[in-house]
Write a protein that holds these residues in place. Structure first.
Motif, PDB file in Angstrom:
ATOM      1  N   LEU A   1       7.491  13.789   3.297  1.00  0.00           N
ATOM      2  CA  LEU A   1       7.928  14.379   4.565  1.00  0.00           C
ATOM      3  C   LEU A   1       7.399  15.798   4.727  1.00  0.00           C
ATOM      4  N   VAL A   2       7.567  16.588   3.675  1.00  0.00           N
ATOM      5  CA  VAL A   2       7.090  17.980   3.708  1.00  0.00           C
ATOM      6  C   VAL A   2       5.570  18.019   3.831  1.00  0.00           C
ATOM      7  N   TYR A   3       4.905  17.155   3.074  1.00  0.00           N
ATOM      8  CA  TYR A   3       3.436  17.092   3.121  1.00  0.00           C
ATOM      9  C   TYR A   3       2.945  16.792   4.537  1.00  0.00           C
ATOM     10  N   GLN A   4       3.576  15.843   5.210  1.00  0.00           N
ATOM     11  CA  GLN A   4       3.151  15.470   6.560  1.00  0.00           C
ATOM     12  C   GLN A   4       3.357  16.606   7.558  1.00  0.00           C
ATOM     13  N   HIS A   5       4.449  17.346   7.407  1.00  0.00           N
ATOM     14  CA  HIS A   5       4.696  18.480   8.306  1.00  0.00           C
ATOM     15  C   HIS A   5       3.672  19.597   8.073  1.00  0.00           C
ATOM     16  N   ILE A   6       3.325  19.804   6.817  1.00  0.00           N
ATOM     17  CA  ILE A   6       2.305  20.819   6.499  1.00  0.00           C
ATOM     18  C   ILE A   6       0.945  20.380   7.042  1.00  0.00           C
ATOM     19  N   GLU A   7       0.669  19.103   6.917  1.00  0.00           N
ATOM     20  CA  GLU A   7      -0.610  18.558   7.401  1.00  0.00           C
ATOM     21  C   GLU A   7      -0.779  18.776   8.895  1.00  0.00           C
ATOM     22  N   LYS A   8       0.311  18.652   9.646  1.00  0.00           N
ATOM     23  CA  LYS A   8       0.255  18.808  11.101  1.00  0.00           C
ATOM     24  C   LYS A   8      -0.111  20.235  11.527  1.00  0.00           C
ATOM     25  N   THR A   9       0.191  21.225  10.698  1.00  0.00           N
ATOM     26  CA  THR A   9      -0.078  22.620  11.066  1.00  0.00           C
ATOM     27  C   THR A   9      -1.552  22.984  10.929  1.00  0.00           C
ATOM     28  N   GLY A  10      -2.337  22.144  10.271  1.00  0.00           N
ATOM     29  CA  GLY A  10      -3.780  22.380  10.165  1.00  0.00           C
ATOM     30  C   GLY A  10      -4.100  23.663   9.426  1.00  0.00           C
ATOM     31  N   ASN A  11      -5.041  24.445   9.985  1.00  0.00           N
ATOM     32  CA  ASN A  11      -5.499  25.659   9.297  1.00  0.00           C
ATOM     33  C   ASN A  11      -4.653  26.896   9.618  1.00  0.00           C
ATOM     34  N   LYS A  12      -3.559  26.704  10.359  1.00  0.00           N
ATOM     35  CA  LYS A  12      -2.654  27.831  10.633  1.00  0.00           C
ATOM     36  C   LYS A  12      -1.556  27.921   9.579  1.00  0.00           C
TER      37      LYS A  12
ATOM     38  N   LYS B   1      10.314  10.479  -1.031  1.00  0.00           N
ATOM     39  CA  LYS B   1      10.128  10.572   0.420  1.00  0.00           C
ATOM     40  C   LYS B   1      10.195  12.015   0.932  1.00  0.00           C
ATOM     41  N   GLU B   2      10.983  12.862   0.230  1.00  0.00           N
ATOM     42  CA  GLU B   2      11.065  14.271   0.651  1.00  0.00           C
ATOM     43  C   GLU B   2       9.710  14.961   0.498  1.00  0.00           C
ATOM     44  N   HIS B   3       8.997  14.633  -0.573  1.00  0.00           N
ATOM     45  CA  HIS B   3       7.677  15.212  -0.800  1.00  0.00           C
ATOM     46  C   HIS B   3       6.706  14.795   0.316  1.00  0.00           C
TER      47      HIS B   3
ATOM     48  N   THR C   1      16.107  22.478  -2.195  1.00  0.00           N
ATOM     49  CA  THR C   1      15.351  21.219  -2.233  1.00  0.00           C
ATOM     50  C   THR C   1      13.921  21.446  -1.758  1.00  0.00           C
ATOM     51  N   LEU C   2      13.779  22.213  -0.673  1.00  0.00           N
ATOM     52  CA  LEU C   2      12.442  22.511  -0.148  1.00  0.00           C
ATOM     53  C   LEU C   2      11.618  23.282  -1.173  1.00  0.00           C
ATOM     54  N   ALA C   3      12.237  24.229  -1.862  1.00  0.00           N
ATOM     55  CA  ALA C   3      11.526  25.002  -2.886  1.00  0.00           C
ATOM     56  C   ALA C   3      11.044  24.096  -4.018  1.00  0.00           C
ATOM     57  N   LYS C   4      11.885  23.160  -4.420  1.00  0.00           N
ATOM     58  CA  LYS C   4      11.531  22.223  -5.486  1.00  0.00           C
ATOM     59  C   LYS C   4      10.384  21.308  -5.049  1.00  0.00           C
ATOM     60  N   VAL C   5      10.431  20.839  -3.798  1.00  0.00           N
ATOM     61  CA  VAL C   5       9.397  19.943  -3.265  1.00  0.00           C
ATOM     62  C   VAL C   5       8.052  20.658  -3.175  1.00  0.00           C
ATOM     63  N   THR C   6       8.034  21.850  -2.581  1.00  0.00           N
ATOM     64  CA  THR C   6       6.770  22.586  -2.424  1.00  0.00           C
ATOM     65  C   THR C   6       6.187  22.983  -3.781  1.00  0.00           C
TER      66      THR C   6
ATOM     67  N   LEU D   1       0.825  -1.217   0.000  1.00  0.00           N
ATOM     68  CA  LEU D   1       0.000   0.000   0.000  1.00  0.00           C
ATOM     69  C   LEU D   1       0.857   1.264   0.000  1.00  0.00           C
ATOM     70  N   LEU D   2       1.989   1.209   0.710  1.00  0.00           N
ATOM     71  CA  LEU D   2       2.903   2.352   0.722  1.00  0.00           C
ATOM     72  C   LEU D   2       3.487   2.590  -0.661  1.00  0.00           C
ATOM     73  N   SER D   3       3.820   1.525  -1.372  1.00  0.00           N
ATOM     74  CA  SER D   3       4.381   1.657  -2.720  1.00  0.00           C
ATOM     75  C   SER D   3       3.357   2.208  -3.705  1.00  0.00           C
ATOM     76  N   GLN D   4       2.083   1.972  -3.426  1.00  0.00           N
ATOM     77  CA  GLN D   4       1.004   2.472  -4.292  1.00  0.00           C
ATOM     78  C   GLN D   4       0.507   3.854  -3.866  1.00  0.00           C
ATOM     79  N   GLY D   5       1.061   4.353  -2.783  1.00  0.00           N
ATOM     80  CA  GLY D   5       0.624   5.656  -2.278  1.00  0.00           C
ATOM     81  C   GLY D   5      -0.741   5.621  -1.625  1.00  0.00           C
ATOM     82  N   ARG D   6      -1.164   4.439  -1.179  1.00  0.00           N
ATOM     83  CA  ARG D   6      -2.489   4.295  -0.587  1.00  0.00           C
ATOM     84  C   ARG D   6      -2.442   4.281   0.940  1.00  0.00           C
ATOM     85  N   LEU D   7      -1.262   4.500   1.512  1.00  0.00           N
ATOM     86  CA  LEU D   7      -1.127   4.405   2.962  1.00  0.00           C
ATOM     87  C   LEU D   7      -0.021   5.341   3.430  1.00  0.00           C
ATOM     88  N   THR D   8      -0.233   5.957   4.592  1.00  0.00           N
ATOM     89  CA  THR D   8       0.817   6.745   5.236  1.00  0.00           C
ATOM     90  C   THR D   8       0.991   6.240   6.660  1.00  0.00           C
ATOM     91  N   LEU D   9       2.194   6.397   7.171  1.00  0.00           N
ATOM     92  CA  LEU D   9       2.498   5.987   8.540  1.00  0.00           C
ATOM     93  C   LEU D   9       2.843   7.217   9.360  1.00  0.00           C
TER      94      LEU D   9
END
Length: 305
Positions: free
Chosen positions: A60-71, A56-58, A88-93, A23-31
């Motif tokens: 990682l950044v997505y998960q950190h953004i997700e944690k901030t919620g609506n702020k 994985k960098e994408h 690298t961060l600029a390229k990922v975002t 599921l992780l390889s298919q992008g259907r699951l996050t841990l």
């Protein structure tokens, strides 16, 4: 969680690991690790399509953004949290923005700063500024448009009282960048009330009712008793308002506190009072007609000062 999986029949850890890898390889699951516990989070097929091919960098950044919620997350904070280089961060975002997984929102709390949040997240008012801000800028032209529409709606009702709910319904039917809430419309009406363009009449239901304030002969929209009299008792005709004597210049004069008989600023020297007496045609307490000899004596006395 692991406990949820076991209760669902997934008691074999190796079977769970194999399924999770697929599921992780298919992008259907996050841990995600919450405290000391590992949490599995499923991703729907449509969202998984957007994640397909990301590194994985994408994630990682997505998960950190997700944690901030609506702020939202500021790029500098993301850089420190992810330990990624700035380029690298600029390229990922940029890639996450292209796939509409995240979005940039201008922060009204920090001028010139943009924060990242998930695409479907509604920004907190402390970030977006709420209804009265558009793209981080104060929407003054839109607010003025709402004021004009609300005032025009009251004028079109011919002096009848209109409830706040009716005004809100009318405003929501008008085109605009967003739909103002009932509280937003009440704030608009309060501003019109303070500008003396409308007046508010309390109702037994607790809901405010509003009416257009007629303009007096001097051009001021002032009516001393408008908020205290029932609607049928308030004059609506301008010609009638011209003789009701409720627009005395003293009421709105900025020098009112300094004005006193015999003083440097006094009624005897005030040219606006004489003009008002002539314009309104107020009945003379001595029985003389308006604009008669008593008004002339007042003008003569003023000229003597």
């Amino acid at each position: 969680t692991q406990a949820d999986l076991r209760s669902g029949g997934w008691a074999d850890p190796q079977m769970v690991l194999n399924a999770a890898n697929v599921l992780l390889s298919q992008g259907r699951l996050t841990l995600e690790k919450i405290g000391t516990e590992l949490v599995y989070k499923a991703i729907d097929a449509q969202t998984a399509q957007k994640f397909r091919g990301l590194e994985k960098e994408h994630l990682l950044v997505y998960q950190h953004i997700e944690k901030t919620g609506n702020k939202g997350a500021w790029s500098k904070v993301l850089k420190d949290q992810t330990n990624l280089q700035q380029h690298t961060l600029a390229k990922v975002t940029k890639e996450l923005l292209r796939r509409q997984l995240i979005k940039e929102v201008k922060s009204v709390a920090h001028r010139g700063r943009k924060v990242f949040m998930l695409w479907e997240t509604e920004p907190d008012k402390s970030v977006s500024g709420g209804t009265w801000y558009q793209d981080g800028e104060f929407a003054s032209s839109w607010i003025n448009s709402l004021r004009e529409k609300a005032q025009g709606y009251l004028e079109s009702n011919g002096g009848k009282l209109v409830s706040l709910q009716e005004i809100h319904t009318f405003i929501q039917q008008q085109p605009g960048p967003s739909a103002p809430s009932l509280d937003d419309v009440q704030a608009i009406m309060r501003a019109l009330e303070l500008d003396e363009l409308v007046f508010n009449v309390p109702h037994d239901s607790g809901q405010p009712f509003y009416c257009h304030r007629p303009t007096g002969p001097t051009g001021w929209s002032f009516d001393l008793f408008a908020g205290r009299l029932p609607s049928w008792a308030v004059r609506r005709d301008r010609d009638e308002a011209a003789v009701d004597g409720l627009v005395a210049p003293c009421i709105l004069c900025p020098l009112q506190a300094e004005c006193r008989p015999g003083g440097r600023i006094s009624p005897e020297k005030c040219e606006y009072i004489a003009s008002w007496v002539r314009m309104v045609g107020a009945p003379d307490p001595m029985g003389e007609p308006a604009g008669g000899s008593r008004a002339g004596k007042l003008n003569d006395k003023m000229n003597d000062w």
